[in-house]
Design a protein around this motif. Structure first.
Motif, PDB file in Angstrom:
ATOM      1  N   ARG A   1       0.814  -1.064   0.014  1.00  0.00           N
ATOM      2  CA  ARG A   1      -0.004   0.112  -0.183  1.00  0.00           C
ATOM      3  C   ARG A   1       0.841   1.228  -0.056  1.00  0.00           C
ATOM      4  O   ARG A   1       0.594   2.213  -0.705  1.00  0.00           O
ATOM      5  N   GLN A   2       2.147   1.293   0.833  1.00  0.00           N
ATOM      6  CA  GLN A   2       3.090   2.302   0.780  1.00  0.00           C
ATOM      7  C   GLN A   2       3.642   2.639  -0.466  1.00  0.00           C
ATOM      8  O   GLN A   2       3.891   3.675  -1.072  1.00  0.00           O
ATOM      9  N   LEU A   3       3.955   1.436  -1.198  1.00  0.00           N
ATOM     10  CA  LEU A   3       4.544   1.556  -2.491  1.00  0.00           C
ATOM     11  C   LEU A   3       3.493   1.976  -3.377  1.00  0.00           C
ATOM     12  O   LEU A   3       4.140   3.097  -4.114  1.00  0.00           O
ATOM     13  N   TRP A   4       2.593   1.731  -3.587  1.00  0.00           N
ATOM     14  CA  TRP A   4       1.431   2.359  -4.227  1.00  0.00           C
ATOM     15  C   TRP A   4       1.410   3.960  -3.925  1.00  0.00           C
ATOM     16  O   TRP A   4       1.310   4.662  -4.951  1.00  0.00           O
ATOM     17  N   ARG A   5       1.228   4.267  -2.698  1.00  0.00           N
ATOM     18  CA  ARG A   5       1.043   5.599  -2.436  1.00  0.00           C
ATOM     19  C   ARG A   5       2.430   6.461  -3.037  1.00  0.00           C
ATOM     20  O   ARG A   5       2.239   7.554  -3.339  1.00  0.00           O
ATOM     21  N   ASP A   6       3.507   5.699  -2.791  1.00  0.00           N
ATOM     22  CA  ASP A   6       4.897   6.475  -3.219  1.00  0.00           C
ATOM     23  C   ASP A   6       4.899   6.638  -4.685  1.00  0.00           C
ATOM     24  O   ASP A   6       5.168   7.659  -5.506  1.00  0.00           O
ATOM     25  N   VAL A   7       4.541   5.685  -5.302  1.00  0.00           N
ATOM     26  CA  VAL A   7       4.430   5.896  -7.067  1.00  0.00           C
ATOM     27  C   VAL A   7       3.349   6.813  -7.299  1.00  0.00           C
ATOM     28  O   VAL A   7       3.764   7.741  -8.136  1.00  0.00           O
ATOM     29  N   LYS A   8       2.295   6.707  -6.564  1.00  0.00           N
ATOM     30  CA  LYS A   8       1.347   7.883  -7.194  1.00  0.00           C
ATOM     31  C   LYS A   8       1.587   9.122  -6.753  1.00  0.00           C
ATOM     32  O   LYS A   8       1.560  10.086  -7.586  1.00  0.00           O
ATOM     33  N   ALA A   9       2.561   9.182  -5.715  1.00  0.00           N
ATOM     34  CA  ALA A   9       3.053  10.713  -5.288  1.00  0.00           C
ATOM     35  C   ALA A   9       4.084  11.286  -6.223  1.00  0.00           C
ATOM     36  O   ALA A   9       4.164  12.292  -6.345  1.00  0.00           O
ATOM     37  N   ALA A  10       4.895  10.287  -6.958  1.00  0.00           N
ATOM     38  CA  ALA A  10       5.963  10.667  -7.667  1.00  0.00           C
ATOM     39  C   ALA A  10       5.362  10.988  -9.026  1.00  0.00           C
ATOM     40  O   ALA A  10       6.175  11.518  -9.825  1.00  0.00           O
ATOM     41  N   GLN A  11       4.131  10.603  -9.426  1.00  0.00           N
ATOM     42  CA  GLN A  11       3.937  10.851 -10.719  1.00  0.00           C
ATOM     43  C   GLN A  11       3.078  12.099 -10.892  1.00  0.00           C
ATOM     44  O   GLN A  11       2.656  12.576 -10.136  1.00  0.00           O
TER      45      GLN A  11
END
Length: 69
Positions: free
Chosen positions: A59-69
């Motif tokens: 879930r944190q990976l998903w949030r990190d990827v979302k924030a980076a894009q």
């Protein structure tokens, strides 16, 4: 190797599941799919109704990827 075995190995190896997801993930959708696929297959997530450690990392990976894009 079965997915259940992989999940157990991932926990023992300190997040190998998350590592595989990170290598395979190039998009927000890919990260979300990895999280959802895990929670659907994980007995702990389904039985407890809350994220296990691996699900929390995904879930944190998903949030990190979302924030980076």
């Amino acid at each position: 190797m079965s997915e259940a075995t992989d999940a157990t190995a991932g926990t023992a190896e300190g997040g190998a599941i998350v590592g595989r997801a990170m290598r395979a993930t190039t998009s927000i959708l890919g990260a979300y799919r990895a999280f959802i696929a895990h929670t659907q297959a994980c007995e702990e997530c389904r039985a407890e109704g809350v994220d296990c450690d691996d699900a929390s990392r995904l879930r944190q990976l998903w949030r990190d990827v979302k924030a980076a894009q």
